[in-house]
Design a protein around this motif. Structure first.
Motif, short mmCIF file in Angstrom:
data_model
loop_
_atom_site.label_atom_id
_atom_site.label_comp_id
_atom_site.label_asym_id
_atom_site.label_seq_id
_atom_site.Cartn_x
_atom_site.Cartn_y
_atom_site.Cartn_z
N PRO A 120 -4.57 -1.12 -2.89
CA PRO A 120 -5.40 -0.12 -2.20
C PRO A 120 -5.33 -0.28 -0.67
O PRO A 120 -5.34 -1.40 -0.16
CB PRO A 120 -6.82 -0.43 -2.71
N TRP A 121 -5.28 0.85 0.02
CA TRP A 121 -5.17 0.82 1.48
C TRP A 121 -6.35 0.12 2.14
O TRP A 121 -6.20 -0.51 3.18
CB TRP A 121 -5.03 2.24 2.02
N TRP A 122 -7.55 0.25 1.54
CA TRP A 122 -8.72 -0.33 2.20
C TRP A 122 -8.62 -1.85 2.30
O TRP A 122 -9.09 -2.44 3.28
CB TRP A 122 -10.01 0.09 1.49
N SER B 218 0.83 -1.21 0.00
CA SER B 218 0.00 0.00 0.00
C SER B 218 0.86 1.26 0.00
O SER B 218 0.54 2.24 -0.68
CB SER B 218 -0.94 -0.01 1.20
N THR C 47 -5.76 -3.55 2.59
CA THR C 47 -4.78 -3.79 3.66
C THR C 47 -5.40 -3.61 5.03
O THR C 47 -5.21 -4.44 5.94
CB THR C 47 -3.58 -2.84 3.51
N ILE C 48 -6.16 -2.54 5.20
CA ILE C 48 -6.77 -2.24 6.51
C ILE C 48 -7.76 -3.32 6.92
O ILE C 48 -7.77 -3.77 8.07
CB ILE C 48 -7.44 -0.85 6.47
N VAL C 49 -8.63 -3.74 5.99
CA VAL C 49 -9.63 -4.77 6.31
C VAL C 49 -8.95 -6.07 6.74
O VAL C 49 -9.33 -6.69 7.74
CB VAL C 49 -10.56 -5.02 5.10
#
Length: 209
Positions: free
Chosen positions: A105-107, A99, A109-111
């Motif tokens: 996409p960061w989303w 990311s 990675t975050i999830v």
């Protein structure tokens, strides 16, 4: 004649054993993996291959230390805690770096990170009620994460468009399995806690007397 105890005590397993050494080695490899990705500077050259090799070796130690711990009876409390942490550090650092390098996409990675560390925390909370064994879905999730990350580490993934598309699709499938298995673990944790805290028929009868 010396009598043998009816219930002999299990042999003490030393914390310093080959399985735990491999787990610690995997943790030590994480900064070297990150360094290789940073040193590559998105050129997708030699250092990218180094990062891929480090990740592949680290993932192999994950399988190896588990096999050794089970086959040689080297399961310890340290290993139970350190092994999942080592796994999360390795896969988590890969996703974060992707990311940061604008490759993922960061989303996503975050999830994935919220699910991974969240379920790890839940395991520690409910361990007083029992152990949640890894499910088939959880094992599938681990394999899919490894495959997706290896695809993203391949230099060719970022120079050949169709391979990049394949890598992204595999990552999306991995994300779906990660979320679904996370929800499944939450249900199991709730069930485990409920069954452990539910009053037994005998205790209920005693209160009514």
């Amino acid at each position: 004649m010396t009598e043998t105890p009816a219930n002999p005590q299990p042999a003490h397993v030393p914390t310093l054993n080959i399985a735990n050494v491999l787990t610690v080695l995997r943790i030590i490899m994480v900064p070297f993996f990150v360094w290789a990705l940073v040193a590559d500077e998105s050129e997708y050259g030699t250092m990218r291959w180094v990062a891929l090799a480090v990740f592949a070796v680290a993932m192999y130690t994950d399988k190896l230390d588990g096999d050794l711990a089970r086959s040689r009876g080297l399961i310890t409390n340290f290993g139970k805690i350190a092994d999942p942490i080592a796994d999360k550090l390795l896969t988590g650092s890969a996703l974060v770096m992707f990311s940061i390098l604008a490759e993922l996409p960061w989303w996503i990675t975050i999830v994935i990170l919220v699910r991974e560390w969240g379920i790890t925390a839940v395991r520690f909370v409910v361990i007083r009620y029992g152990v949640m064994a890894a499910s088939r879905g959880g094992k599938l999730k681990t394999v899919m994460q490894a495959v997706a990350i290896l695809l993203y580490l391949l230099p060719w993934t970022h120079t050949i468009s169709w391979l990049g598309t394949v890598a992204f699709i595999v990552m999306l499938l991995t994300l779906a399995v990660t979320v679904i298995t996370g929800l499944d673990y939450l249900v199991k944790a709730w069930t485990l806690r409920a069954s452990a805290t539910a009053p037994t028929p005998g205790s209920t009868a005693e209160k009514d007397q």
